[in-house]
Design a protein around this motif. Structure first.
Motif, PDB file in Angstrom:
ATOM      1  N   LEU A  88     -70.068  31.563   0.965  1.00 40.16           N
ATOM      2  CA  LEU A  88     -70.298  30.335   1.708  1.00 40.16           C
ATOM      3  C   LEU A  88     -70.875  30.670   3.081  1.00 40.16           C
ATOM      4  O   LEU A  88     -71.081  31.843   3.417  1.00 40.16           O
ATOM      5  CB  LEU A  88     -68.990  29.548   1.842  1.00 40.16           C
ATOM      6  CG  LEU A  88     -68.312  29.152   0.522  1.00 40.16           C
ATOM      7  CD1 LEU A  88     -67.118  28.250   0.787  1.00 40.16           C
ATOM      8  CD2 LEU A  88     -69.285  28.473  -0.423  1.00 40.16           C
ATOM      9  N   SER A  94     -70.763  23.672  -1.530  1.00 32.60           N
ATOM     10  CA  SER A  94     -69.692  24.506  -2.066  1.00 32.60           C
ATOM     11  C   SER A  94     -69.054  23.876  -3.290  1.00 32.60           C
ATOM     12  O   SER A  94     -68.840  24.532  -4.319  1.00 32.60           O
ATOM     13  CB  SER A  94     -68.615  24.733  -0.992  1.00 32.60           C
ATOM     14  OG  SER A  94     -69.181  25.244   0.177  1.00 32.60           O
ATOM     15  N   GLU A  95     -68.738  22.587  -3.203  1.00 29.24           N
ATOM     16  CA  GLU A  95     -68.109  21.907  -4.327  1.00 29.24           C
ATOM     17  C   GLU A  95     -69.057  21.781  -5.506  1.00 29.24           C
ATOM     18  O   GLU A  95     -68.649  21.944  -6.666  1.00 29.24           O
ATOM     19  CB  GLU A  95     -67.605  20.521  -3.908  1.00 29.24           C
ATOM     20  CG  GLU A  95     -66.831  19.807  -5.010  1.00 29.24           C
ATOM     21  CD  GLU A  95     -66.190  18.513  -4.554  1.00 29.24           C
ATOM     22  OE1 GLU A  95     -65.515  17.884  -5.372  1.00 29.24           O
ATOM     23  OE2 GLU A  95     -66.366  18.138  -3.376  1.00 29.24           O
ATOM     24  N   CYS A 141     -63.797  33.571  -3.017  1.00 29.10           N
ATOM     25  CA  CYS A 141     -64.660  32.949  -2.021  1.00 29.10           C
ATOM     26  C   CYS A 141     -64.745  33.841  -0.790  1.00 29.10           C
ATOM     27  O   CYS A 141     -63.721  34.192  -0.196  1.00 29.10           O
ATOM     28  CB  CYS A 141     -64.124  31.571  -1.645  1.00 29.10           C
ATOM     29  SG  CYS A 141     -65.180  30.697  -0.485  1.00 29.10           S
ATOM     30  N   GLY A 170     -65.784  31.806   3.529  1.00 29.31           N
ATOM     31  CA  GLY A 170     -65.423  30.399   3.442  1.00 29.31           C
ATOM     32  C   GLY A 170     -64.626  29.920   4.629  1.00 29.31           C
ATOM     33  O   GLY A 170     -64.355  28.726   4.773  1.00 29.31           O
ATOM     34  N   HIS A 224     -66.000  22.093   8.246  1.00 29.98           N
ATOM     35  CA  HIS A 224     -66.388  22.813   7.036  1.00 29.98           C
ATOM     36  C   HIS A 224     -65.266  23.748   6.574  1.00 29.98           C
ATOM     37  O   HIS A 224     -65.014  23.873   5.368  1.00 29.98           O
ATOM     38  CB  HIS A 224     -67.672  23.603   7.267  1.00 29.98           C
ATOM     39  CG  HIS A 224     -68.897  22.746   7.319  1.00 29.98           C
ATOM     40  ND1 HIS A 224     -69.502  22.237   6.189  1.00 29.98           N
ATOM     41  CD2 HIS A 224     -69.624  22.288   8.362  1.00 29.98           C
ATOM     42  CE1 HIS A 224     -70.549  21.512   6.525  1.00 29.98           C
ATOM     43  NE2 HIS A 224     -70.644  21.522   7.844  1.00 29.98           N
ATOM     44  N   GLU A 225     -64.605  24.400   7.527  1.00 25.42           N
ATOM     45  CA  GLU A 225     -63.509  25.308   7.165  1.00 25.42           C
ATOM     46  C   GLU A 225     -62.385  24.551   6.467  1.00 25.42           C
ATOM     47  O   GLU A 225     -61.893  24.969   5.410  1.00 25.42           O
ATOM     48  CB  GLU A 225     -62.973  26.025   8.397  1.00 25.42           C
ATOM     49  CG  GLU A 225     -61.846  27.000   8.070  1.00 25.42           C
ATOM     50  CD  GLU A 225     -61.384  27.789   9.277  1.00 25.42           C
ATOM     51  OE1 GLU A 225     -61.116  28.983   9.134  1.00 25.42           O
ATOM     52  OE2 GLU A 225     -61.305  27.182  10.375  1.00 25.42           O
ATOM     53  N   ASN A 275     -63.483  23.422   3.049  1.00 23.91           N
ATOM     54  CA  ASN A 275     -63.479  24.538   2.103  1.00 23.91           C
ATOM     55  C   ASN A 275     -62.074  24.836   1.603  1.00 23.91           C
ATOM     56  O   ASN A 275     -61.845  25.008   0.399  1.00 23.91           O
ATOM     57  CB  ASN A 275     -64.082  25.787   2.753  1.00 23.91           C
ATOM     58  CG  ASN A 275     -65.572  25.683   2.962  1.00 23.91           C
ATOM     59  OD1 ASN A 275     -66.245  24.879   2.318  1.00 23.91           O
ATOM     60  ND2 ASN A 275     -66.104  26.486   3.863  1.00 23.91           N
TER      61      ASN A 275
END
Length: 221
Positions: free
Chosen positions: A8, A84-85, A100, A103, A110-111, A114
């Motif tokens: 990621l 990511s999804e 991952c 990530g 975003h963290e 994730n």
């Protein structure tokens, strides 16, 4: 066991050699979500596929992987899900474990997003040189991890009948609700430590210290 790696666009925490050795010792297919390809490129790795709207991948990285005939799967910029999804929707059911990488860190939204993917994908594990994060929703056994720091964060609305054995702070049939912080910063003190819950789910965050790192040599996850 069939393994995949998903890069990621977060932070590559720790030494690059850790990741190279880990991937070498745990063979698997490599995938990238958009800007994760930049990190994969830094490690001189060739992914099987790169997914995303491709707004974060650097031009030189994109050109390099195109020359290597890496498969690109392009998404629309305006979409309902993160890159990511969308990648995980495509690949996760083909593998026993999806590790991952990168990530964590970067933008906090975003963290957190994730990490929240762990609620949906039970075979997803976040790794870095000094930590490992995954979901537990029943039983788990920790072997040969004496003096390892470990935390458990409530990941469901509530957790019922949590039992910990082999830890500095053991509990028996503990019920907790989301927001409680009782199970943070524990330590494994036995060669074999056990966790069980009757219902609910926990995030497990393992923190590897220097001694553990040296003894286990790049962490046998």
């Amino acid at each position: 066991m069939k393994i995949a790696y998903l890069f990621l666009n977060g932070e590559l925490r720790g030494n690059k050699n850790f990741y190279l050795n880990f991937i070498e010792n745990h063979k698997g297919d490599i995938y990238c979500a958009d800007g994760g390809a930049n990190i994969c490129y830094e490690l001189n790795l060739i992914p099987k596929e790169i997914y995303g709207d491709l707004d974060s991948i650097k031009n030189n990285v994109k050109e390099f992987y195109q020359e290597k005939n890496v498969n690109f799967i392009k998404f629309k910029v305006e979409k309902d899900y993160t890159d990511s999804e969308l990648v995980l929707n495509e690949v996760q059911d083909k593998y026993d474990i999806v590790y991952c990488i990168a990530g964590l860190g970067g933008s906090i939204d975003h963290e957190l997003t994730n990490i929240n993917l762990l609620a949906k994908y039970s075979n997803l594990i976040f790794i870095s040189e000094k930590e490992k994060i995954f979901k537990i929703d029943s039983k788990y056994e920790f072997n040969d991890m004496i003096n390892t720091k470990i935390s458990f964060v409530i990941f469901s609305d509530k957790v019922e009948a949590l039992t910990l054995k082999g830890f500095k702070y053991n509990v028996k049939n503990l019920n907790m609700k989301k927001g409680e912080t009782r199970c943070i910063s524990n330590i494994i003190v036995k060669n074999k430590a056990n966790l069980s819950i009757e219902s609910g789910s926990l995030l497990c965050i393992i923190k590897y210290n220097l001694i553990t790192y040296i003894l286990k040599k790049y962490l046998q996850y």
